[in-house]
Design an enzyme around this catalytic site. Structure first.
Site, mmCIF file in Angstrom:
data_model
loop_
_atom_site.group_PDB
_atom_site.id
_atom_site.type_symbol
_atom_site.label_atom_id
_atom_site.label_comp_id
_atom_site.label_asym_id
_atom_site.label_seq_id
_atom_site.Cartn_x
_atom_site.Cartn_y
_atom_site.Cartn_z
ATOM 1 N N HIS A 64 -10.760 0.296 -1.900
ATOM 2 C CA HIS A 64 -10.574 0.657 -0.488
ATOM 3 C C HIS A 64 -11.905 0.746 0.262
ATOM 4 O O HIS A 64 -12.084 0.065 1.283
ATOM 5 C CB HIS A 64 -9.788 1.963 -0.374
ATOM 6 C CG HIS A 64 -9.820 2.574 0.993
ATOM 7 N ND1 HIS A 64 -9.276 1.959 2.099
ATOM 8 C CD2 HIS A 64 -10.363 3.750 1.434
ATOM 9 C CE1 HIS A 64 -9.468 2.722 3.164
ATOM 10 N NE2 HIS A 64 -10.127 3.812 2.786
ATOM 11 N N HIS A 88 -17.821 6.287 2.418
ATOM 12 C CA HIS A 88 -17.285 7.195 3.440
ATOM 13 C C HIS A 88 -16.392 8.299 2.884
ATOM 14 O O HIS A 88 -16.186 9.324 3.538
ATOM 15 C CB HIS A 88 -16.546 6.403 4.531
ATOM 16 C CG HIS A 88 -15.203 5.881 4.125
ATOM 17 N ND1 HIS A 88 -15.027 4.642 3.540
ATOM 18 C CD2 HIS A 88 -13.959 6.421 4.225
ATOM 19 C CE1 HIS A 88 -13.744 4.442 3.310
ATOM 20 N NE2 HIS A 88 -13.073 5.506 3.711
ATOM 21 N N GLU A 92 -16.008 13.911 0.605
ATOM 22 C CA GLU A 92 -14.699 14.577 0.658
ATOM 23 C C GLU A 92 -13.982 14.557 -0.689
ATOM 24 O O GLU A 92 -13.372 15.549 -1.087
ATOM 25 C CB GLU A 92 -13.818 13.897 1.712
ATOM 26 C CG GLU A 92 -12.458 14.554 1.871
ATOM 27 C CD GLU A 92 -11.624 13.914 2.973
ATOM 28 O OE1 GLU A 92 -10.617 14.518 3.355
ATOM 29 O OE2 GLU A 92 -11.988 12.821 3.437
ATOM 30 N N ASP A 93 -14.063 13.432 -1.420
ATOM 31 C CA ASP A 93 -13.199 13.241 -2.593
ATOM 32 C C ASP A 93 -13.914 13.276 -3.938
ATOM 33 O O ASP A 93 -13.265 13.158 -4.982
ATOM 34 C CB ASP A 93 -12.464 11.891 -2.477
ATOM 35 C CG ASP A 93 -11.504 11.864 -1.298
ATOM 36 O OD1 ASP A 93 -11.097 12.947 -0.849
ATOM 37 O OD2 ASP A 93 -11.175 10.761 -0.825
ATOM 38 N N ASP A 155 -11.623 2.002 8.350
ATOM 39 C CA ASP A 155 -10.887 2.754 7.327
ATOM 40 C C ASP A 155 -9.388 2.729 7.634
ATOM 41 O O ASP A 155 -8.556 2.438 6.768
ATOM 42 C CB ASP A 155 -11.423 4.193 7.307
ATOM 43 C CG ASP A 155 -10.654 5.103 6.354
ATOM 44 O OD1 ASP A 155 -10.269 4.633 5.269
ATOM 45 O OD2 ASP A 155 -10.447 6.282 6.707
ATOM 46 N N ASP A 275 4.390 -15.787 29.581
ATOM 47 C CA ASP A 275 2.998 -15.909 29.143
ATOM 48 C C ASP A 275 2.865 -15.647 27.645
ATOM 49 O O ASP A 275 1.898 -15.064 27.175
ATOM 50 C CB ASP A 275 2.088 -14.973 29.940
ATOM 51 C CG ASP A 275 2.483 -13.509 29.794
ATOM 52 O OD1 ASP A 275 3.623 -13.242 29.370
ATOM 53 O OD2 ASP A 275 1.646 -12.645 30.096
#
Length: 726
Positions: A64, A88, A92-93, A155, A275
């Site tokens: 990812h 990124h 956090e993880d 992301d 259009d």
């Protein structure tokens, strides 16, 4: 500090190798060897950090962030942004911290990763609040460094590409947020290609059947019109060459979500979307855009009102192009877009491209300044809004709207959302102009403030002193700036009314206990404010009027200790709270009993509505006070109340032609304003007419009722108390 070997078995996984290969292909053309080495290090570093994590699709998690970096590389972002894209999710993880990123890479990378992390750490009570706060947080991050938002958009784009791995409810929630928040922001900073893809993925997840119908239908129509579009492109290319212009001419098709929006807003079928296809012309020089337009109009007749010049007046995101709808062979309607190569790059990479390399010393461009001004105006709007949710709801409607361009009498251009009114224009000039506006002049003709404006209009505003903003103004405006300014002024007026009424309520409570406001000591006041977690005495006074605190209870806490010991348990105020009609919006008169001066009244301190004045025998009031007797407020009318008050009259009549008009004229002749009229026909040729009118008092209402009763077609007149509707 975390020690890493930078080696991971994850890197040998086939999905990781495919993702990394794509990233290298996207970066090989513009990164130097040193930057390629730094990016390779970041990928291995991230793979090690995320080694134990698996995506819902079953692939290693590192696929990812690598894919996010590959999306960023398509925009040729700088190396720090690429590395931050790869890393990124590390703060956090994983066990990686800010200092680790500074040591292994640099402060710029660490700041970007931390900023993206902060956007994801928010927790909310509900989805709407989450959307609002996400939008506001993104707004502030964007004002500091737009690269944070570009990483977040990349992301989200990869998450949307792989959304099928999520639960059905998760797909719906994420897709709605993408439509409402992420796609509009991508559009506003000029990332058009990203906006379209985000919208299409979200549309497919939210409305899969409708999406497939449009894809299938558009494919069939494309097959029928393909040769016509190819022929038009060749004709245009030849005509431009004959005019000594070398240009790139290509056909294009509306995106599925754009088609869906047009079908929905215009109530069309797919065949009626004229259009659906268009032609894009890329020329070399600015002046050639207008020359090419002349060539096109000689080939194919333009449609009336089908021309937009976004070169002379660019969109707020810096987008520039000429748009013209023409009629081609076989009556085929199509949109022609004409722009230079630089304009085309801007439409794809957006104004964000100016920030992506973080060349802060570089000379600002007009497009960059436009977006900076836009961001600045948003931050000011946010500061004036009562909450993030209010700001987001106000502004959300602006995000997806087209703009109109109108002129001041001096020739200055004012950009507004489509369907804006003269009042929107007034607030766009300045908040003080809007709040004092009484009328407008549009193209030299007098106009009301509700006049809907069109591109090219010249507008001036007439103002006067002494106007008071009312809630009705909100129905006249469409722009977020006007709505926010009106709501803020209404709140300021209400707060001022609440302050005055709250002071009277506390004075009355203290007087009952033989004390006074002037005799309160600062130490006791501070103690009470701390107890209720309030900042100031003003906040305390307003809380009484808003029904949040009871003055009788607070007054006891404000008393000196000796007086507290002598108090009776029962609280019986010495004097009634005087109501004279000048209290403003903080005092409410409910529709269950329509109290009028002259009626015996009792107040109720509602936590939701503030002070609500009822007739003392109102069934709703009596039922409410059974559970909360302490919220009762003894009230009485002033001897000479001010203002007008609503009441409801039920008039039984013989149903004859013109009876309603006759009675309405009679009421108007008594200088009484009719708020609403409702007619209920009954059997036997009779009708019941219900009038809500504004009168000065009970006596005034009685006088009007007597006048109506004397009318030959009126059988009976009475005041109505809808006591169950409150």
């Amino acid at each position: 500090m975390v020690s890493l070997s930078f080696t991971s078995d994850t890197m040998s996984h086939k999905a990781v190798q495919v993702a990394f290969k794509k990233l290298k292909e996207n970066t090989n053309l513009y990164l130097n060897d040193e930057e390629k080495s730094a990016l390779r290090k970041a990928v291995h570093y991230g793979a090690y950090a995320h080694e134990k994590q698996i995506r819902k699709s079953g692939e290693p998690y590192i696929t990812h962030p690598i894919a996010v970096a590959a999306i960023l590389a398509e925009m040729r972002v700088d190396i720090d942004t690429l590395i931050a894209g790869v890393l990124h999710d590390t703060i956090e993880d994983t066990e990686i911290g800010f200092d680790d990123l500074v040591q292994e890479f640099n402060v710029d990378v660490a700041n970007l990763v931390e900023a993206v992390t902060k956007l994801d750490k928010l927790k909310f009570r509900n989805f709407k609040e989450a959307q609002a706060e996400t939008f506001v947080k993104m707004l502030f991050a964007m004002s500091d460094d737009v690269r944070v938002i570009v990483i977040k958009l990349a992301d989200r784009l990869h998450n949307m590409r792989t959304i099928a791995a999520m639960s059905h409810s998760g797909q719906k929630r994420i897709s709605q947020e993408t439509i409402d928040v992420y796609a509009p922001i991508a559009e506003r900073i000029g990332l058009k290609h990203m906006q379209k893809e985000l919208e299409d993925h979200a549309f497919k997840a939210l409305h899969p059947k409708r999406y497939q119908q449009i894809i299938t239908g558009a494919k069939e129509i494309a097959g029928n019109r393909k040769k016509a579009i190819e022929k038009i492109c060749k004709n245009i290319e030849k005509a431009l060459l004959d005019a000594s212009m070398v240009a790139e001419v290509s056909g294009r098709q509306k995106s599925p979500y754009s088609i869906y929006k047009k079908i929905k807003s215009k109530q069309l079928t797919l065949d009626e979307v004229h259009d659906l296809f268009g032609v894009r012309i890329i020329v070399q020089e600015l002046h050639q855009c207008y020359l090419a337009l002349g060539v096109i109009h000689n080939l194919y007749p333009p449609s009336e009102n089908g021309f937009k010049d976004y070169i002379a007046v660019p969109k707020q995101n810096g987008y520039q192009s000429l748009h013209s709808i023409v009629t081609g062979p076989y009556g085929l309607k199509l949109e022609i877009q004409i722009r230079t190569e630089n304009m085309d790059q801007m439409s794809e990479a957006g104004v964000a491209a100016h920030w992506l390399y973080k060349q802060k010393a570089a000379q600002s461009t007009a497009s960059l300044n436009k977006v900076r001004n836009w961001l600045g105006s948003l931050l000011r709007l946010q500061a004036d809004s009562g909450s993030s949710l209010e700001f987001y709801e106000n502004f959300k409607s602006d995000l997806g709207l087209d703009e109109i361009y109108v002129f001041t009498p001096k020739g200055d251009i004012v950009q507004l959302p489509i369907k804006s009114t003269a009042m929107d224009f007034a607030y766009a000039i300045h908040t003080s102009v809007g709040s004092h506006a009484v009328s407008a002049v549009v193209n030299g003709e007098p106009a009301t403030l509700s006049k809907v404006l069109e591109t090219g209009d010249t507008v001036s505003i007439k103002t006067t002193k002494g106007l008071t903003v009312t809630a009705d103004w909100l129905s006249v405006v469409v722009s977020s700036k006007a709505r926010t300014a009106i709501r803020k002024e209404l709140k300021d007026i209400k707060d001022e009314d609440a302050l005055l009424l709250g002071h009277r309520m506390l004075d009355r409570a203290l007087d009952t206990f033989g004390h006074s406001f002037e005799a309160l000591d600062a130490r006791t006041i501070k103690k009470v404010l701390n107890h209720y977690q309030l900042e100031s005495m003003d906040d305390l006074l307003k809380s009484f009027a808003y029904g949040q605190l009871l003055p009788s209870i607070v007054a006891r806490k404000l008393l000196p200790l000796m007086k507290k010991r002598k108090l009776d348990k029962d609280y019986q105020p010495k004097e009634a709270l005087i109501i004279d009609g000048t209290e403003g919006s903080i005092v409410n008169y409910p529709h269950c009993c329509f109290p009028l001066p002259g009626d015996e009244i009792t107040g109720y301190l509602s936590p939701a509505k503030g002070v609500v004045i009822h007739r003392s025998q109102c069934v709703n009031l009596l039922e409410t006070l059974k559970d909360s007797p302490e919220r009762s407020v003894k009230c009485q009318w002033n001897v000479d109340p001010s203002g007008m008050f609503k009441t409801k009259l039920m008039v039984d009549v013989i149903n004859r032609t013109g009876v309603l008009a006759n009675l309405a004229s009679l009421i108007a002749a008594e200088d009484v304003n009719i708020v609403t009229i409702d007619q209920v026909d009954k059997e036997g040729g009779f009708s019941q007419l219900n009038f809500v009118v504004e009168v000065e008092s009970k006596g005034h209402a009685t006088q009007l009722m007597n006048r109506l009763q004397r009318h030959t077609e009126v059988l009976n007149v009475k005041r109505v108390y809808h006591e169950k509707n409150h």
